[in-house]
Design a protein around this motif. Sequence first.
Motif, PDB file in Angstrom:
ATOM      1  N   GLY A 121       0.822  -1.339  -0.117  1.00  0.00           N
ATOM      2  CA  GLY A 121       0.163   0.082  -0.185  1.00  0.00           C
ATOM      3  C   GLY A 121       0.832   1.146  -0.026  1.00  0.00           C
ATOM      4  O   GLY A 121       1.938   1.379  -0.438  1.00  0.00           O
ATOM      5  N   VAL A 122       0.311   2.297   0.497  1.00  0.00           N
ATOM      6  CA  VAL A 122       1.127   3.555   0.635  1.00  0.00           C
ATOM      7  C   VAL A 122       1.199   3.752   2.221  1.00  0.00           C
ATOM      8  O   VAL A 122       0.468   3.323   3.081  1.00  0.00           O
ATOM      9  CB  VAL A 122       0.359   4.858   0.115  1.00  0.00           C
ATOM     10  N   LEU A 123       2.056   4.832   2.261  1.00  0.00           N
ATOM     11  CA  LEU A 123       2.590   4.900   3.914  1.00  0.00           C
ATOM     12  C   LEU A 123       1.467   5.213   4.952  1.00  0.00           C
ATOM     13  O   LEU A 123       1.442   4.559   5.850  1.00  0.00           O
ATOM     14  CB  LEU A 123       3.584   6.105   3.996  1.00  0.00           C
ATOM     15  N   THR A 124       0.281   5.799   4.543  1.00  0.00           N
ATOM     16  CA  THR A 124      -0.540   6.203   5.581  1.00  0.00           C
ATOM     17  C   THR A 124      -1.903   4.971   5.445  1.00  0.00           C
ATOM     18  O   THR A 124      -2.552   5.132   6.250  1.00  0.00           O
ATOM     19  CB  THR A 124      -1.563   7.646   4.783  1.00  0.00           C
ATOM     20  N   ALA A 125      -1.713   4.233   4.629  1.00  0.00           N
ATOM     21  CA  ALA A 125      -2.716   3.084   4.372  1.00  0.00           C
ATOM     22  C   ALA A 125      -2.127   1.753   3.726  1.00  0.00           C
ATOM     23  O   ALA A 125      -2.198   1.434   2.593  1.00  0.00           O
ATOM     24  CB  ALA A 125      -4.166   3.507   3.677  1.00  0.00           C
ATOM     25  N   ILE A 126      -1.310   0.905   4.911  1.00  0.00           N
ATOM     26  CA  ILE A 126      -0.569  -0.096   4.433  1.00  0.00           C
ATOM     27  C   ILE A 126      -1.647  -1.359   4.654  1.00  0.00           C
ATOM     28  O   ILE A 126      -2.045  -1.498   5.758  1.00  0.00           O
ATOM     29  CB  ILE A 126       0.370  -0.315   5.165  1.00  0.00           C
ATOM     30  N   GLU A 127      -2.194  -2.091   3.648  1.00  0.00           N
ATOM     31  CA  GLU A 127      -2.891  -3.025   3.747  1.00  0.00           C
ATOM     32  C   GLU A 127      -2.051  -4.371   4.246  1.00  0.00           C
ATOM     33  O   GLU A 127      -1.115  -4.791   3.515  1.00  0.00           O
ATOM     34  CB  GLU A 127      -3.745  -3.200   2.329  1.00  0.00           C
ATOM     35  N   ALA A 128      -2.595  -4.991   5.281  1.00  0.00           N
ATOM     36  CA  ALA A 128      -1.712  -6.157   5.802  1.00  0.00           C
ATOM     37  C   ALA A 128      -2.644  -7.255   6.083  1.00  0.00           C
ATOM     38  O   ALA A 128      -3.537  -7.418   6.427  1.00  0.00           O
ATOM     39  CB  ALA A 128      -1.009  -5.875   7.009  1.00  0.00           C
ATOM     40  N   ASP A 129      -1.994  -8.572   5.765  1.00  0.00           N
ATOM     41  CA  ASP A 129      -2.748  -9.751   6.064  1.00  0.00           C
ATOM     42  C   ASP A 129      -1.729 -10.604   6.926  1.00  0.00           C
ATOM     43  O   ASP A 129      -0.645 -10.727   6.478  1.00  0.00           O
ATOM     44  CB  ASP A 129      -3.135 -10.637   4.712  1.00  0.00           C
ATOM     45  N   ALA A 130      -2.154 -10.986   8.165  1.00  0.00           N
ATOM     46  CA  ALA A 130      -1.314 -11.770   9.007  1.00  0.00           C
ATOM     47  C   ALA A 130      -1.997 -12.733   9.920  1.00  0.00           C
ATOM     48  O   ALA A 130      -3.051 -12.824  10.055  1.00  0.00           O
ATOM     49  CB  ALA A 130      -0.826 -10.764  10.223  1.00  0.00           C
ATOM     50  N   ASP A 131      -1.233 -13.657  10.208  1.00  0.00           N
ATOM     51  CA  ASP A 131      -1.525 -14.897  10.990  1.00  0.00           C
ATOM     52  C   ASP A 131      -0.456 -15.154  12.084  1.00  0.00           C
ATOM     53  O   ASP A 131       0.638 -14.843  12.082  1.00  0.00           O
ATOM     54  CB  ASP A 131      -1.898 -16.158  10.157  1.00  0.00           C
ATOM     55  N   SER A 132      -1.135 -15.620  13.219  1.00  0.00           N
ATOM     56  CA  SER A 132      -0.294 -15.866  14.203  1.00  0.00           C
ATOM     57  C   SER A 132      -0.762 -17.300  15.109  1.00  0.00           C
ATOM     58  O   SER A 132      -1.765 -17.726  15.004  1.00  0.00           O
ATOM     59  CB  SER A 132      -0.352 -14.697  15.376  1.00  0.00           C
ATOM     60  N   VAL A 133       0.183 -17.683  15.987  1.00  0.00           N
ATOM     61  CA  VAL A 133      -0.093 -18.981  16.669  1.00  0.00           C
ATOM     62  C   VAL A 133       0.497 -18.516  18.007  1.00  0.00           C
ATOM     63  O   VAL A 133       1.604 -18.464  18.199  1.00  0.00           O
ATOM     64  CB  VAL A 133       0.324 -20.232  16.114  1.00  0.00           C
ATOM     65  N   THR A 134      -0.380 -18.837  19.043  1.00  0.00           N
ATOM     66  CA  THR A 134       0.024 -18.704  20.788  1.00  0.00           C
ATOM     67  C   THR A 134      -0.386 -19.867  21.131  1.00  0.00           C
ATOM     68  O   THR A 134      -1.392 -20.283  21.720  1.00  0.00           O
ATOM     69  CB  THR A 134      -0.507 -17.532  21.140  1.00  0.00           C
ATOM     70  N   PRO A 135       0.610 -20.960  21.377  1.00  0.00           N
ATOM     71  CA  PRO A 135       0.310 -22.230  22.149  1.00  0.00           C
ATOM     72  C   PRO A 135       0.151 -22.348  23.588  1.00  0.00           C
ATOM     73  O   PRO A 135      -0.642 -23.263  23.973  1.00  0.00           O
ATOM     74  CB  PRO A 135       1.626 -23.228  21.600  1.00  0.00           C
ATOM     75  N   ASP A 136       0.415 -21.299  24.119  1.00  0.00           N
ATOM     76  CA  ASP A 136       0.158 -21.224  25.671  1.00  0.00           C
ATOM     77  C   ASP A 136      -0.133 -19.905  25.922  1.00  0.00           C
ATOM     78  O   ASP A 136      -0.060 -19.232  27.144  1.00  0.00           O
ATOM     79  CB  ASP A 136       1.617 -21.309  26.197  1.00  0.00           C
ATOM     80  N   PHE A 137      -1.392 -19.295  25.385  1.00  0.00           N
ATOM     81  CA  PHE A 137      -2.068 -17.912  25.729  1.00  0.00           C
ATOM     82  C   PHE A 137      -2.734 -18.234  27.024  1.00  0.00           C
ATOM     83  O   PHE A 137      -3.431 -19.433  27.362  1.00  0.00           O
ATOM     84  CB  PHE A 137      -2.998 -17.659  24.697  1.00  0.00           C
ATOM     85  N   ALA A 138      -2.650 -17.309  28.252  1.00  0.00           N
ATOM     86  CA  ALA A 138      -3.575 -17.425  29.361  1.00  0.00           C
ATOM     87  C   ALA A 138      -3.775 -15.924  29.703  1.00  0.00           C
ATOM     88  O   ALA A 138      -2.992 -14.947  29.326  1.00  0.00           O
ATOM     89  CB  ALA A 138      -2.672 -18.100  30.416  1.00  0.00           C
ATOM     90  N   VAL A 139      -4.806 -15.673  30.445  1.00  0.00           N
ATOM     91  CA  VAL A 139      -5.153 -14.330  31.038  1.00  0.00           C
ATOM     92  C   VAL A 139      -4.850 -14.725  32.650  1.00  0.00           C
ATOM     93  O   VAL A 139      -5.607 -15.420  33.298  1.00  0.00           O
ATOM     94  CB  VAL A 139      -6.627 -14.046  30.725  1.00  0.00           C
ATOM     95  N   GLY A 140      -4.145 -13.836  33.236  1.00  0.00           N
ATOM     96  CA  GLY A 140      -3.744 -14.032  34.642  1.00  0.00           C
ATOM     97  C   GLY A 140      -3.112 -15.404  35.214  1.00  0.00           C
ATOM     98  O   GLY A 140      -2.332 -15.630  34.331  1.00  0.00           O
ATOM     99  N   SER A 141      -3.795 -16.121  35.761  1.00  0.00           N
ATOM    100  CA  SER A 141      -3.142 -17.516  36.267  1.00  0.00           C
ATOM    101  C   SER A 141      -3.927 -18.513  35.567  1.00  0.00           C
ATOM    102  O   SER A 141      -4.117 -19.635  36.038  1.00  0.00           O
ATOM    103  CB  SER A 141      -3.287 -17.593  37.644  1.00  0.00           C
TER     104      SER A 141
END
Length: 545
Positions: free
Chosen positions: A272-292
């Motif tokens: 895209g252009v600097l003020t409007a960069i179009e992005a596609d992303a994916d992620s994996v978090t095998p151990d996500f947790a909130v608090g304990s």
Amino acid sequence: MQNLFFESWGDYFVAISPAVIPERSSSAFPRKPGLKWVLIMVGLAVGFAAWRVIDVYWPYRYRNVEPLLQKVFASRIKIDHYHRIYFPHPGFVATGLTLRRNSAPDLPPIGSARDLLVQGSWLDLMLFRDLVRLVDVEGLQVVIPPVGSRANHEDFPPGSSVDFAGPTTVVEELNVHDAELDILRVDGGRYSFPIHQLVIRNLRRGSSISYLVDMQNAMPGGHIVANGSFGPLYPDNLGATPVSGEFTFAPVNLGDIHGISGTLAGRGHFKGVLTAIEADADSVTPDFAVGSGKPTRLEALGHLTVNGLNGNIVLHSVDAHVGATTVHASGQIVDAPKVTDLDLTVTKGRVEDILRPFFKEKVPVTGSVWLHSHASIAAAKEGLKFLQRLQMDGVFEIPNERLTNKSTEESLSAFSDRAQGKKETVGGTSGAYPASGEVEEVLSSLKGPARIRNGVVSTDGLDFQVPGAEVKMKGTFSLYDKSVHMVGDLHMQTDLSHVTTGFKSILLKPFAPFFKKQNAGAVIPIAITGSPKQYKVTQDLLHNK
């Protein structure tokens, strides 16, 4: 630079040649012993002349290279020490660099560097190429004042984007390593971005460049590797500058964000252009947790738009997958410091999937769930935990929940039968239910509005149903210690005496008329209080809080 060098050298050579080269006679070249010395003297004279020309008009002399460096670094440059190099490649080495903004030279320096190497080639000099093969910078440090601050405005006044237009001479490769970018924060802290290596190729005014960057992110801490193309840069309209590339972001320590934990690995591509960069992303978090809570695998896939000038992000569509449940999100991350606003939707998910990252032990209920809510996450501040920053408002429905605690489920099933007016027998007479310990599991439902503030879930209209009874309640549930404090009314199909068995039911029969409402059965005020493994349900005639 090269043109100046060779024109001067040629003029000098022409000037001295009549004086050092004798005229040839019309006869054959005489073979005299003194000729060798004449040739040697001519060679020495030519060499000395060439050396003088190189010394005077050397294209890598600092005064010639200084304008190039100012364009490369978009700054005014001051150098402590400098010396030329000739072999194997022409150029120079400098140490102790200080960088000041071109458009604000009187302000404090914005950066510094330990060492600088500028290198060309003899072939380029001989062929009159306006080209620098390598600019190598080590130990560069740049400090940016807080975004939106007066100092930042003074460092980058309107029109200062022209400083970044690039040099007119081609720099084939700019190599920056062991560098650091520090962005100061309004609260006095700073975000530090160590840059292991930044390689820019084909750096020239009006041209696009290719880049490779290997660096660390500040918050949350993580390793970024990206490559792609940038430009050509438009100084008068910086936001219209094209940009594209791909990246990996791993590993990322989510524990840097107070209140959550896990190690994320992400990747994506953008254009895209600097003020409007179009992005596609994916992620994996095998151990996500909130608090304990229990570490849980979390996968996400999203499409977003990023403003490269201010860091604002618009989340068009993000799907987070946990277990068999998909949480769909859209929203934005804007302002400075960043504030997050999200709309979250779950359609026919599983409540245990959503609750698992919040509970260290087994989740209390299972079943399908529908959810729609709006979440706001305040800007990160030192010492402020994630649950303190989170605000959430929404409605949910769990139409067919099951309790995971066996004894609690058995008690609930027995209560449901009694609330329907079934009689307890041991012989299994038709229409009766089995004795205690053999109670069949019943399905319950739970729905209502909910809000989260400072780690506490509150509701003013929770509706809980089992066959034969319905509970309408309001109160709170803490996500920190899992304690509950709720009051409400229990509506039953039958009268009060069926709530208990044996002698207690006989004692309660005279009071049943006082707990009936429109002849629809008993209406009993109750309270649910306590903490894990100590929850209790009691009658609360006065709805004491």
